[in-house]
Design a protein around this motif. Structure first.
Motif, mmCIF file in Angstrom:
data_model
loop_
_atom_site.group_PDB
_atom_site.id
_atom_site.type_symbol
_atom_site.label_atom_id
_atom_site.label_comp_id
_atom_site.label_asym_id
_atom_site.label_seq_id
_atom_site.Cartn_x
_atom_site.Cartn_y
_atom_site.Cartn_z
ATOM 1 N N ARG A 1 34.049 117.844 49.419
ATOM 2 C CA ARG A 1 35.482 118.074 49.611
ATOM 3 C C ARG A 1 36.196 116.960 50.368
ATOM 4 N N PRO A 2 35.637 116.457 51.479
ATOM 5 C CA PRO A 2 36.353 115.382 52.181
ATOM 6 C C PRO A 2 36.512 114.139 51.296
ATOM 7 N N ALA A 3 35.462 113.761 50.562
ATOM 8 C CA ALA A 3 35.547 112.557 49.727
ATOM 9 C C ALA A 3 36.489 112.758 48.548
ATOM 10 N N LEU A 4 36.475 113.953 47.980
ATOM 11 C CA LEU A 4 37.238 114.193 46.751
ATOM 12 C C LEU A 4 38.709 114.515 46.999
ATOM 13 N N TYR A 5 38.971 115.299 48.027
ATOM 14 C CA TYR A 5 40.360 115.729 48.267
ATOM 15 C C TYR A 5 40.879 115.283 49.631
ATOM 16 N N GLU A 6 40.149 114.417 50.296
ATOM 17 C CA GLU A 6 40.471 114.065 51.688
ATOM 18 C C GLU A 6 40.636 115.346 52.505
ATOM 19 N N ALA A 7 39.785 116.318 52.226
ATOM 20 C CA ALA A 7 39.894 117.613 52.900
ATOM 21 C C ALA A 7 39.373 117.504 54.331
ATOM 22 N N MET B 1 28.146 124.007 48.664
ATOM 23 C CA MET B 1 26.904 123.917 47.891
ATOM 24 C C MET B 1 27.167 123.955 46.388
ATOM 25 N N SER B 2 28.187 124.711 45.961
ATOM 26 C CA SER B 2 28.402 124.828 44.514
ATOM 27 C C SER B 2 28.851 123.496 43.905
ATOM 28 N N MET B 3 29.324 122.570 44.719
ATOM 29 C CA MET B 3 29.730 121.264 44.202
ATOM 30 C C MET B 3 28.756 120.162 44.612
ATOM 31 N N ALA B 4 27.654 120.547 45.230
ATOM 32 C CA ALA B 4 26.704 119.530 45.719
ATOM 33 C C ALA B 4 25.974 118.867 44.546
ATOM 34 N N SER B 5 25.597 117.619 44.734
ATOM 35 C CA SER B 5 24.858 116.902 43.695
ATOM 36 C C SER B 5 23.670 116.186 44.343
ATOM 37 N N THR B 6 22.902 115.539 43.512
ATOM 38 C CA THR B 6 21.753 114.807 44.056
ATOM 39 C C THR B 6 22.029 113.296 44.059
ATOM 40 N N TYR B 7 23.286 112.916 44.040
ATOM 41 C CA TYR B 7 23.659 111.492 44.037
ATOM 42 C C TYR B 7 22.895 110.738 45.127
ATOM 43 N N ASN B 8 22.503 109.556 44.796
ATOM 44 C CA ASN B 8 21.637 108.716 45.653
ATOM 45 C C ASN B 8 20.222 109.298 45.737
ATOM 46 N N SER B 9 19.877 110.169 44.764
ATOM 47 C CA SER B 9 18.586 110.860 44.760
ATOM 48 C C SER B 9 18.299 111.520 46.106
ATOM 49 N N GLU C 1 28.679 104.847 49.572
ATOM 50 C CA GLU C 1 30.059 104.895 49.084
ATOM 51 C C GLU C 1 30.951 104.878 50.321
ATOM 52 N N SER C 2 32.026 104.153 50.267
ATOM 53 C CA SER C 2 32.928 104.122 51.427
ATOM 54 C C SER C 2 33.653 105.450 51.625
ATOM 55 N N THR C 3 33.704 106.273 50.565
ATOM 56 C CA THR C 3 34.367 107.580 50.714
ATOM 57 C C THR C 3 33.455 108.617 51.371
ATOM 58 N N ASP C 4 32.250 108.222 51.702
ATOM 59 C CA ASP C 4 31.325 109.195 52.308
ATOM 60 C C ASP C 4 31.645 109.383 53.795
ATOM 61 N N VAL C 5 32.841 109.893 54.034
ATOM 62 C CA VAL C 5 33.297 110.149 55.406
ATOM 63 C C VAL C 5 33.507 111.655 55.519
ATOM 64 N N ASP D 1 22.949 113.183 58.735
ATOM 65 C CA ASP D 1 22.073 113.273 57.560
ATOM 66 C C ASP D 1 22.647 114.111 56.414
ATOM 67 N N ALA D 2 23.901 114.558 56.550
ATOM 68 C CA ALA D 2 24.581 115.185 55.395
ATOM 69 C C ALA D 2 25.575 114.172 54.848
ATOM 70 N N GLY D 3 25.755 114.197 53.538
ATOM 71 C CA GLY D 3 26.670 113.234 52.940
ATOM 72 C C GLY D 3 27.596 113.882 51.933
ATOM 73 N N MET D 4 28.374 113.023 51.270
ATOM 74 C CA MET D 4 29.340 113.530 50.293
ATOM 75 C C MET D 4 28.659 114.235 49.126
ATOM 76 N N ASN D 5 27.396 113.965 48.908
ATOM 77 C CA ASN D 5 26.694 114.680 47.838
ATOM 78 C C ASN D 5 26.468 116.143 48.235
ATOM 79 N N ASP D 6 26.352 116.392 49.546
ATOM 80 C CA ASP D 6 26.116 117.757 50.034
ATOM 81 C C ASP D 6 27.438 118.521 50.179
ATOM 82 N N LEU D 7 28.460 117.846 50.639
ATOM 83 C CA LEU D 7 29.789 118.446 50.810
ATOM 84 C C LEU D 7 30.795 117.414 50.310
#
Ligand code: LLP
Length: 413
Positions: A312-318, A373-381, A343-347, A304-310
């Motif tokens: 780094r993995p989606a953005l930098y393959e971290a 958290m400082s980079m979290a967004s509300t994407y997908n509401s 989003e397919s990058t939501d891994v 239940d957590a996604g790339m909007n919450d964290l």
């Protein structure tokens, strides 16, 4: 070192089982350890104990008031990059005299607010910015204290998205142009040169680029002093890396040795802007398993957590280690840990070996305290997560989970 350990088969933050927090606050939730945060702040301070220094925690890494308050209590200062971060630091009770203001695109109103607050210095990144700061200073009948952030053109050997000290980057003033700009600033009545600044990138795992950059910057500092500039501060930026998997960044003792060896002869007060090294290991993101989904080629574990919450993995393959909060017995399987975002990058974790997990089980995504958290967004509401600060046996919510109504606050249908 951090304070997230297993006790009787259940992962805890200090003395508090993460399961208890998830039960009371829900998921996804960021959980921070005060003991870890305090320890990191103290280790940095002590590592630089032999030289005059100002520790300015880089707010962008984690800007939540509860975290900033802890930094204030520790007696540290702040590195900010916006009027919003300035407001947060002041709200948390931060001392303006220990704030440095970095960033390539400061707006006039942000400069005015920072000058009015009485910050330690502005780290200026271009000729036009310097001219604007001069105007702001003159209008306020003050001398705005500044350093030029110089671009030392060294390869920090980090992910290309977080490298900032290369010639090709938008950051800093080209090294060759710095002296001329300092000289020009002499005629600008709204300015007061205070030091020299650099920051070459983030998640640096090698000490050499720091040494290269600092020797150039210290050289510039000495040249300017010889020309009569009354400089007092040498800002070495942040950037020290942490271990997410098998990285072996220099320890704080080794890092401070490099900084001190490269700068001591200048006699300057060293300004430090660490972010990640203070908060990364001090936080985890807890999330619940929603579904197991097996296709012909993959086994997806949907959480239940996604790339909007964290992000780094989606953005930098971290890579972030992901562990079961209460591992079950049984054979491990390899899964793709993915979020609900379309989003397919939501891994969140690729090809991870995990014990058996079923819907409702809890996972902890580790080393998530910095740029989580400082980079979290509300994407997908999706309302942003709650945040909890643990202190020994006690814990408190330092940010409520966003409510649905928060999603459209300020909107006009
Ligand atoms: N000072 C300046 C001027 C910076 O630009 C930064 C980070 C820092 C200090 C703090 O650097 P640290 O000690 O945390 O490495 N979102 C990326 C990291 C971006 C870093 C931006 N600047 C990530 O999640 O890896």
């Amino acid at each position: 070192m951090n304070h997230f350990d297993s006790r009787n088969g259940a992962l805890c933050a200090e003395d508090v089982p993460l399961e208890k927090i998830a039960h009371e606050v829900g998921t996804p939730t960021y959980v921070y350890s005060s003991a870890t945060l305090n320890r990191h702040l103290s280790v940095v301070r002590d590592a630089f104990g032999t030289v005059p220094h100002v520790l300015c925690y880089s707010v962008k890494a984690n800007s939540t008031l509860g975290v900033l308050k802890l930094v204030v209590k520790h007696g540290s200062g702040f590195d900010i990059v916006s009027g919003g971060e300035l407001a947060r630091v002041l709200e948390a009770g931060g001392d303006p005299k220990r704030i440095v203001f970095s960033g390539v695109g400061k707006r006039e109103d942000e400069m005015v607010a920072a000058l009015r607050a009485g910050i330690l210095m502005f780290n200026v990144e271009s000729a036009e910015e310097l001219a604007l700061l001069d105007r702001v200073g003159r209008r306020a009948k003050k001398k705005a204290p500044f350093s030029l952030r110089v671009n030392p053109d060294v390869d920090p050997r980090t992910h290309k998205y977080i490298a900032t000290g290369l010639k090709s980057s938008k950051f800093g003033v080209p090294f060759e142009e710095a002296v001329a700009l300092y000289r020009a600033s002499r005629k600008m009545k709204g300015l007061q040169a205070m030091g020299v600044d650099c920051h070459i990138g983030s998640q640096l795992t090698d000490a050499k680029p720091f040494a290269q950059a600092l020797s150039r910057v210290a050289g510039l500092y000495t040249t300017l002093k010889a020309e009569g500039f009354p400089l007092t501060h040498l800002d070495v930026g942040g950037g020290l890396g942490v271990t997410y998997t098998d990285e072996k960044p220099p320890g704080l003792a080794a890092y401070s040795q490099v900084v001190v060896d490269s700068t001591r002869h200048t006699g300057a007060t060293v300004v430090l802007e660490p972010g990640r090294v203070i908060v990364a290991n001090a936080g985890v993101l807890i999330t619940r398993v929603l579904f197991n989904k097996k296709t012909k080629t993959k086994h997806f574990l949907i959480v239940d957590a996604g790339m909007n919450d964290l992000m780094r993995p989606a953005l930098y393959e971290a890579h972030h280690d992901i562990v079961a909060v209460k591992p079950r017995r049984g054979a491990k399987t390899t899964v793709e840990i993915v979020g609900p975002v379309c989003e397919s990058t939501d891994v969140l974790g690729k090809a991870r070996s995990v014990p058996p997990l079923v819907a409702g089980d809890l996972l902890a995504i580790k080393t998530a305290g910095a740029y989580g958290m400082s980079m979290a967004s509300t994407y997908n509401s999706r309302p942003r997560p709650a945040e909890v600060l643990v202190d020994g046996k006690r814990w408190r919510v330092i940010r409520k989970r966003e409510a649905l109504q928060d999603l459209w606050r300020g909107e006009t249908p």
